[in-house]
Design a protein around this motif. Sequence first.
Motif, PDB file in Angstrom:
ATOM      1  N   PHE A 102      -5.800  79.113 -49.487  1.00  0.00           N
ATOM      2  CA  PHE A 102      -6.806  78.357 -50.229  1.00  0.00           C
ATOM      3  C   PHE A 102      -8.070  78.133 -49.390  1.00  0.00           C
ATOM      4  O   PHE A 102      -9.162  77.979 -49.938  1.00  0.00           O
ATOM      5  N   ALA A 103      -7.937  78.142 -48.083  1.00  0.00           N
ATOM      6  CA  ALA A 103      -9.109  78.024 -47.222  1.00  0.00           C
ATOM      7  C   ALA A 103      -9.950  79.298 -47.253  1.00  0.00           C
ATOM      8  O   ALA A 103     -11.184  79.240 -47.207  1.00  0.00           O
ATOM      9  N   ALA A 104      -9.290  80.442 -47.344  1.00  0.00           N
ATOM     10  CA  ALA A 104      -9.988  81.718 -47.154  1.00  0.00           C
ATOM     11  C   ALA A 104     -10.365  82.429 -48.444  1.00  0.00           C
ATOM     12  O   ALA A 104     -11.245  83.298 -48.431  1.00  0.00           O
ATOM     13  N   TYR A 105      -9.748  82.078 -49.567  1.00  0.00           N
ATOM     14  CA  TYR A 105      -9.913  82.892 -50.774  1.00  0.00           C
ATOM     15  C   TYR A 105     -11.307  82.790 -51.383  1.00  0.00           C
ATOM     16  O   TYR A 105     -11.856  83.785 -51.859  1.00  0.00           O
ATOM     17  N   GLU A 106     -11.910  81.610 -51.366  1.00  0.00           N
ATOM     18  CA  GLU A 106     -13.196  81.424 -52.026  1.00  0.00           C
ATOM     19  C   GLU A 106     -14.307  81.122 -51.023  1.00  0.00           C
ATOM     20  O   GLU A 106     -14.064  80.948 -49.835  1.00  0.00           O
ATOM     21  N   ASN A 107     -15.552  81.076 -51.532  1.00  0.00           N
ATOM     22  CA  ASN A 107     -16.731  80.766 -50.702  1.00  0.00           C
ATOM     23  C   ASN A 107     -16.744  81.602 -49.423  1.00  0.00           C
ATOM     24  O   ASN A 107     -16.781  81.080 -48.308  1.00  0.00           O
ATOM     25  N   GLN A 108     -16.734  82.908 -49.611  1.00  0.00           N
ATOM     26  CA  GLN A 108     -16.601  83.823 -48.479  1.00  0.00           C
ATOM     27  C   GLN A 108     -17.759  83.735 -47.479  1.00  0.00           C
ATOM     28  O   GLN A 108     -17.645  84.193 -46.354  1.00  0.00           O
ATOM     29  N   ASP A 109     -18.865  83.141 -47.890  1.00  0.00           N
ATOM     30  CA  ASP A 109     -20.025  83.042 -47.002  1.00  0.00           C
ATOM     31  C   ASP A 109     -20.058  81.725 -46.223  1.00  0.00           C
ATOM     32  O   ASP A 109     -21.016  81.466 -45.503  1.00  0.00           O
ATOM     33  N   ARG A 110     -19.030  80.897 -46.364  1.00  0.00           N
ATOM     34  CA  ARG A 110     -19.015  79.602 -45.681  1.00  0.00           C
ATOM     35  C   ARG A 110     -17.788  79.463 -44.785  1.00  0.00           C
ATOM     36  O   ARG A 110     -16.712  79.973 -45.105  1.00  0.00           O
ATOM     37  N   ASP A 111     -17.953  78.757 -43.687  1.00  0.00           N
ATOM     38  CA  ASP A 111     -16.811  78.439 -42.842  1.00  0.00           C
ATOM     39  C   ASP A 111     -15.839  77.559 -43.623  1.00  0.00           C
ATOM     40  O   ASP A 111     -16.251  76.712 -44.427  1.00  0.00           O
ATOM     41  N   ALA A 112     -14.558  77.755 -43.383  1.00  0.00           N
ATOM     42  CA  ALA A 112     -13.516  76.985 -44.060  1.00  0.00           C
ATOM     43  C   ALA A 112     -12.884  76.002 -43.087  1.00  0.00           C
ATOM     44  O   ALA A 112     -13.187  75.998 -41.883  1.00  0.00           O
ATOM     45  N   ALA A 113     -11.991  75.179 -43.620  1.00  0.00           N
ATOM     46  CA  ALA A 113     -11.261  74.232 -42.782  1.00  0.00           C
ATOM     47  C   ALA A 113      -9.786  74.234 -43.159  1.00  0.00           C
ATOM     48  O   ALA A 113      -9.434  74.236 -44.339  1.00  0.00           O
ATOM     49  N   LEU A 114      -8.930  74.263 -42.151  1.00  0.00           N
ATOM     50  CA  LEU A 114      -7.499  74.065 -42.311  1.00  0.00           C
ATOM     51  C   LEU A 114      -7.170  72.711 -41.692  1.00  0.00           C
ATOM     52  O   LEU A 114      -7.389  72.500 -40.498  1.00  0.00           O
ATOM     53  N   PHE A 115      -6.682  71.791 -42.510  1.00  0.00           N
ATOM     54  CA  PHE A 115      -6.335  70.459 -42.015  1.00  0.00           C
ATOM     55  C   PHE A 115      -4.837  70.385 -41.736  1.00  0.00           C
ATOM     56  O   PHE A 115      -4.023  70.868 -42.526  1.00  0.00           O
ATOM     57  N   VAL A 116      -4.518  69.788 -40.611  1.00  0.00           N
ATOM     58  CA  VAL A 116      -3.126  69.571 -40.215  1.00  0.00           C
ATOM     59  C   VAL A 116      -2.913  68.063 -40.142  1.00  0.00           C
ATOM     60  O   VAL A 116      -3.632  67.365 -39.422  1.00  0.00           O
ATOM     61  N   TYR A 117      -1.932  67.571 -40.888  1.00  0.00           N
ATOM     62  CA  TYR A 117      -1.704  66.127 -40.959  1.00  0.00           C
ATOM     63  C   TYR A 117      -0.239  65.816 -40.675  1.00  0.00           C
ATOM     64  O   TYR A 117       0.663  66.413 -41.270  1.00  0.00           O
ATOM     65  N   LYS A 118      -0.008  64.895 -39.763  1.00  0.00           N
ATOM     66  CA  LYS A 118       1.344  64.410 -39.483  1.00  0.00           C
ATOM     67  C   LYS A 118       1.405  62.945 -39.890  1.00  0.00           C
ATOM     68  O   LYS A 118       1.100  62.057 -39.099  1.00  0.00           O
ATOM     69  N   LEU A 174      -1.471  61.589 -37.389  1.00  0.00           N
ATOM     70  CA  LEU A 174      -2.311  62.544 -36.663  1.00  0.00           C
ATOM     71  C   LEU A 174      -3.016  63.471 -37.641  1.00  0.00           C
ATOM     72  O   LEU A 174      -2.386  64.048 -38.526  1.00  0.00           O
ATOM     73  N   LEU A 175      -4.335  63.630 -37.481  1.00  0.00           N
ATOM     74  CA  LEU A 175      -5.122  64.490 -38.365  1.00  0.00           C
ATOM     75  C   LEU A 175      -5.979  65.424 -37.523  1.00  0.00           C
ATOM     76  O   LEU A 175      -6.748  64.980 -36.677  1.00  0.00           O
ATOM     77  N   ILE A 176      -5.838  66.725 -37.763  1.00  0.00           N
ATOM     78  CA  ILE A 176      -6.570  67.748 -37.016  1.00  0.00           C
ATOM     79  C   ILE A 176      -7.310  68.649 -38.005  1.00  0.00           C
ATOM     80  O   ILE A 176      -6.776  69.003 -39.062  1.00  0.00           O
ATOM     81  N   LYS A 177      -8.525  69.036 -37.654  1.00  0.00           N
ATOM     82  CA  LYS A 177      -9.336  69.929 -38.492  1.00  0.00           C
ATOM     83  C   LYS A 177      -9.567  71.227 -37.742  1.00  0.00           C
ATOM     84  O   LYS A 177     -10.106  71.233 -36.636  1.00  0.00           O
ATOM     85  N   VAL A 178      -9.145  72.326 -38.340  1.00  0.00           N
ATOM     86  CA  VAL A 178      -9.304  73.651 -37.739  1.00  0.00           C
ATOM     87  C   VAL A 178     -10.394  74.397 -38.504  1.00  0.00           C
ATOM     88  O   VAL A 178     -10.271  74.627 -39.713  1.00  0.00           O
ATOM     89  N   ILE A 179     -11.470  74.750 -37.837  1.00  0.00           N
ATOM     90  CA  ILE A 179     -12.585  75.463 -38.468  1.00  0.00           C
ATOM     91  C   ILE A 179     -12.295  76.962 -38.447  1.00  0.00           C
ATOM     92  O   ILE A 179     -11.987  77.536 -37.400  1.00  0.00           O
ATOM     93  N   ILE A 180     -12.430  77.588 -39.615  1.00  0.00           N
ATOM     94  CA  ILE A 180     -12.192  79.022 -39.754  1.00  0.00           C
ATOM     95  C   ILE A 180     -13.509  79.707 -40.096  1.00  0.00           C
ATOM     96  O   ILE A 180     -14.084  79.459 -41.165  1.00  0.00           O
ATOM     97  N   PRO A 181     -14.034  80.553 -39.227  1.00  0.00           N
ATOM     98  CA  PRO A 181     -15.319  81.228 -39.474  1.00  0.00           C
ATOM     99  C   PRO A 181     -15.284  82.083 -40.739  1.00  0.00           C
ATOM    100  O   PRO A 181     -14.261  82.705 -41.052  1.00  0.00           O
ATOM    101  N   SER A 182     -16.382  82.112 -41.445  1.00  0.00           N
ATOM    102  CA  SER A 182     -16.446  82.844 -42.708  1.00  0.00           C
ATOM    103  C   SER A 182     -16.135  84.325 -42.544  1.00  0.00           C
ATOM    104  O   SER A 182     -15.546  84.945 -43.437  1.00  0.00           O
ATOM    105  N   GLU A 183     -16.494  84.896 -41.379  1.00  0.00           N
ATOM    106  CA  GLU A 183     -16.288  86.329 -41.189  1.00  0.00           C
ATOM    107  C   GLU A 183     -14.817  86.724 -41.086  1.00  0.00           C
ATOM    108  O   GLU A 183     -14.472  87.914 -41.137  1.00  0.00           O
ATOM    109  N   LEU A 184     -13.919  85.751 -40.958  1.00  0.00           N
ATOM    110  CA  LEU A 184     -12.490  86.052 -40.886  1.00  0.00           C
ATOM    111  C   LEU A 184     -11.802  85.959 -42.251  1.00  0.00           C
ATOM    112  O   LEU A 184     -10.648  86.361 -42.395  1.00  0.00           O
ATOM    113  N   LYS A 185     -12.494  85.452 -43.246  1.00  0.00           N
ATOM    114  CA  LYS A 185     -11.837  85.134 -44.515  1.00  0.00           C
ATOM    115  C   LYS A 185     -11.235  86.352 -45.206  1.00  0.00           C
ATOM    116  O   LYS A 185     -10.093  86.304 -45.691  1.00  0.00           O
ATOM    117  N   VAL A 186     -11.962  87.451 -45.289  1.00  0.00           N
ATOM    118  CA  VAL A 186     -11.448  88.632 -45.981  1.00  0.00           C
ATOM    119  C   VAL A 186     -10.178  89.135 -45.308  1.00  0.00           C
ATOM    120  O   VAL A 186      -9.173  89.435 -45.972  1.00  0.00           O
TER     121      VAL A 186
END
Length: 233
Positions: A102-118, A174-186
């Motif tokens: 869900f982070a990578a499928y849409e908005n291919q021109d924008r950086d995404a975020a993967l959130f990790v929550y404990k 615990l809440l962590i935000k992982v930034i995923i660059p747009s160029e990796l989405k495809v």
Amino acid sequence: MKEIKIKSLDEIHTLLSKYRKSSIFKFRGQSDSSWELIPKAGRKGFDKVSDQEVFLHWKRRAMSYLKRENYTEWELMAIAQHTGLPTRFLDWTHLPTVALFFAAYENQDRDAALFVYKPNTNIRHQDHNPFEIDRSISMYLPSAASERVANQYGHFSVHKNPKTALNDKTKDGLLIKVIIPSELKVEIVHMLNQYGINYLNLFPDLEGLSKHLTWFVQNYDYWDKNFKDEEID
């Protein structure tokens, strides 16, 4: 919250390996890294009408589509959430690969975020109505009320005020935000498809089938049609 920016697919595998031996972590993917963790009912354009009122109208009309009659209020809201209704639920999943999709499928021109929550605790939903929870934000482990919830290993954060974002001030754990660059989405989406994470499996209905085949057609030029045997030894 702690932020991590990954630069390659290998870094994603390395990061997720840290959570492999624990079932307590929950994951959420958002295709735009600037978005806050706010339920749909609290977002601009959906926050002018009470989500409780909308849910009551949904229940009245949804009965003819449901498979049984004895759903709990929590199960009904989970189904409503997974079929697009603005609710005070925010989707999370037990599987990081689903969140990555869900982070990578849409908005291919924008950086995404993967959130990790404990989260420190889960709500005892048997003791509460979804609209009468005690905490500002609580985690809810649903039953497999629908195939979508089951296939996506769904969990939910429940926001007492839908406009309240989950962040450093409101988190309970615990809440962590992982930034995923747009160029990796495809590459991520194609990698996950090979692992069996795609619309066809996450949405086991005609909508999922149509979206999966649409994605295949849109990415037709991506597929390598000239593999030689020696290239895959």
